[in-house]
Design a protein around this motif. Sequence first.
Motif, PDB file in Angstrom:
ATOM      1  N   MET A 129     -94.816  66.223  34.801  1.00  9.48           N
ATOM      2  CA  MET A 129     -93.964  66.139  35.998  1.00  9.48           C
ATOM      3  C   MET A 129     -94.833  66.170  37.258  1.00  9.48           C
ATOM      4  N   SER A 130     -94.584  65.248  38.194  1.00 10.40           N
ATOM      5  CA  SER A 130     -95.315  65.195  39.459  1.00 10.40           C
ATOM      6  C   SER A 130     -94.690  66.155  40.464  1.00 10.40           C
ATOM      7  N   LYS A 131     -95.530  66.642  41.389  1.00 11.70           N
ATOM      8  CA  LYS A 131     -95.037  67.536  42.436  1.00 11.70           C
ATOM      9  C   LYS A 131     -95.492  67.016  43.801  1.00 11.70           C
ATOM     10  N   ILE A 132     -94.563  67.026  44.758  1.00 12.91           N
ATOM     11  CA  ILE A 132     -94.864  66.606  46.128  1.00 12.91           C
ATOM     12  C   ILE A 132     -94.618  67.783  47.055  1.00 12.91           C
ATOM     13  N   LYS A 133     -95.622  68.107  47.868  1.00 14.48           N
ATOM     14  CA  LYS A 133     -95.470  69.175  48.858  1.00 14.48           C
ATOM     15  C   LYS A 133     -95.058  68.544  50.186  1.00 14.48           C
ATOM     16  N   LEU A 134     -93.834  68.839  50.609  1.00 11.70           N
ATOM     17  CA  LEU A 134     -93.244  68.264  51.813  1.00 11.70           C
ATOM     18  C   LEU A 134     -93.012  69.358  52.841  1.00 11.70           C
ATOM     19  N   ILE A 135     -93.418  69.108  54.098  1.00 12.49           N
ATOM     20  CA  ILE A 135     -93.140  70.050  55.180  1.00 12.49           C
ATOM     21  C   ILE A 135     -92.291  69.331  56.220  1.00 12.49           C
ATOM     22  N   ALA A 136     -91.263  70.010  56.729  1.00 14.18           N
ATOM     23  CA  ALA A 136     -90.326  69.369  57.647  1.00 14.18           C
ATOM     24  C   ALA A 136     -89.724  70.399  58.588  1.00 14.18           C
ATOM     25  N   PRO A 137     -89.243  69.960  59.766  1.00 14.65           N
ATOM     26  CA  PRO A 137     -88.576  70.880  60.700  1.00 14.65           C
ATOM     27  C   PRO A 137     -87.323  71.469  60.056  1.00 14.65           C
ATOM     28  N   GLN A 138     -87.130  72.768  60.224  1.00 10.05           N
ATOM     29  CA  GLN A 138     -86.070  73.440  59.482  1.00 10.05           C
ATOM     30  C   GLN A 138     -84.675  72.927  59.830  1.00 10.05           C
ATOM     31  N   ASN A 139     -84.373  72.735  61.114  1.00  9.78           N
ATOM     32  CA  ASN A 139     -83.025  72.289  61.469  1.00  9.78           C
ATOM     33  C   ASN A 139     -82.764  70.865  61.009  1.00  9.78           C
ATOM     34  N   PHE A 140     -83.754  70.005  61.165  1.00  9.95           N
ATOM     35  CA  PHE A 140     -83.586  68.606  60.792  1.00  9.95           C
ATOM     36  C   PHE A 140     -83.392  68.450  59.293  1.00  9.95           C
ATOM     37  N   ILE A 141     -84.248  69.068  58.517  1.00 11.09           N
ATOM     38  CA  ILE A 141     -84.193  68.866  57.073  1.00 11.09           C
ATOM     39  C   ILE A 141     -82.939  69.498  56.469  1.00 11.09           C
ATOM     40  N   LYS A 142     -82.403  70.548  57.091  1.00 13.95           N
ATOM     41  CA  LYS A 142     -81.128  71.099  56.621  1.00 13.95           C
ATOM     42  C   LYS A 142     -80.044  70.047  56.696  1.00 13.95           C
ATOM     43  N   SER A 143     -80.006  69.306  57.803  1.00 21.31           N
ATOM     44  CA  SER A 143     -79.015  68.257  57.968  1.00 21.31           C
ATOM     45  C   SER A 143     -79.219  67.146  56.950  1.00 21.31           C
ATOM     46  N   VAL A 144     -80.484  66.757  56.743  1.00 24.40           N
ATOM     47  CA  VAL A 144     -80.801  65.713  55.774  1.00 24.40           C
ATOM     48  C   VAL A 144     -80.453  66.175  54.361  1.00 24.40           C
ATOM     49  N   TYR A 145     -80.769  67.442  54.074  1.00 24.54           N
ATOM     50  CA  TYR A 145     -80.508  67.967  52.736  1.00 24.54           C
ATOM     51  C   TYR A 145     -79.010  67.966  52.432  1.00 24.54           C
ATOM     52  N   PHE A 146     -78.224  68.444  53.397  1.00 27.21           N
ATOM     53  CA  PHE A 146     -76.791  68.551  53.135  1.00 27.21           C
ATOM     54  C   PHE A 146     -76.077  67.203  53.215  1.00 27.21           C
TER      55      PHE A 146
END
Length: 205
Positions: free
Chosen positions: A1-18
């Motif tokens: 299994m491959s793993k990707i380490k992603l860093i993102a702004p907390q407010n922005f990525i919450k919106s993208v995630y949901f």
Amino acid sequence: MSKIKLIAPQNFIKSVYFSGVINQFTLLYPNIKIHMMLSDERLDLKATEFDLAIRIGKLDSSQNICKVINQMSFVLACSSSLIEQYGIPSNFDDLAKLPHISCSPFENWSFKANKSEQVIFKPQANFISNDIEMCALAAIEGRGVYYGPKYCLLPHIKDQSLVEVLTQYTPIKRDVNLIWPDKLIPKSTRYLIDFLEHSLKVIKM
């Protein structure tokens, strides 16, 4: 299994995630695991060994590869109770007399006055937070004028909990950037870059 380490702004990525973007990727690529860190800090990708970053706004020159995938709209708004107390601001001098809510990392408020002129307003914040929803709630409570990403405030503007002010000035949009080290990257990281570029560019921000 491959793993990707992603860093993102907390407010922005919450919106993208949901909005389901990350879930769509994991369903499409079940053998790729995403290790996500939320931070508004401009961390060095090579020093922290992150594979990919999402960052908002103008970036300093670096040895990384950067791709603009969207632009984020901003808004200036406050509650009707604040307007009743102070009156509707008609210019930046009026705005300076009102209490301000500062949403980190957007400490300086930038506007376009006409086709060529840019105005930078530096608020004297009464309330500061790095959480956009906290800032929005503070604005609804009448604690100050809010400047920040519009997508977070749309429900509150639609139900008239908040009112846009100084609408003759257009808040300047900020770039949504994908960044990765300038080196040979694994196929899994390329898959995520292509997927985010396609998915995020169609989201209205």
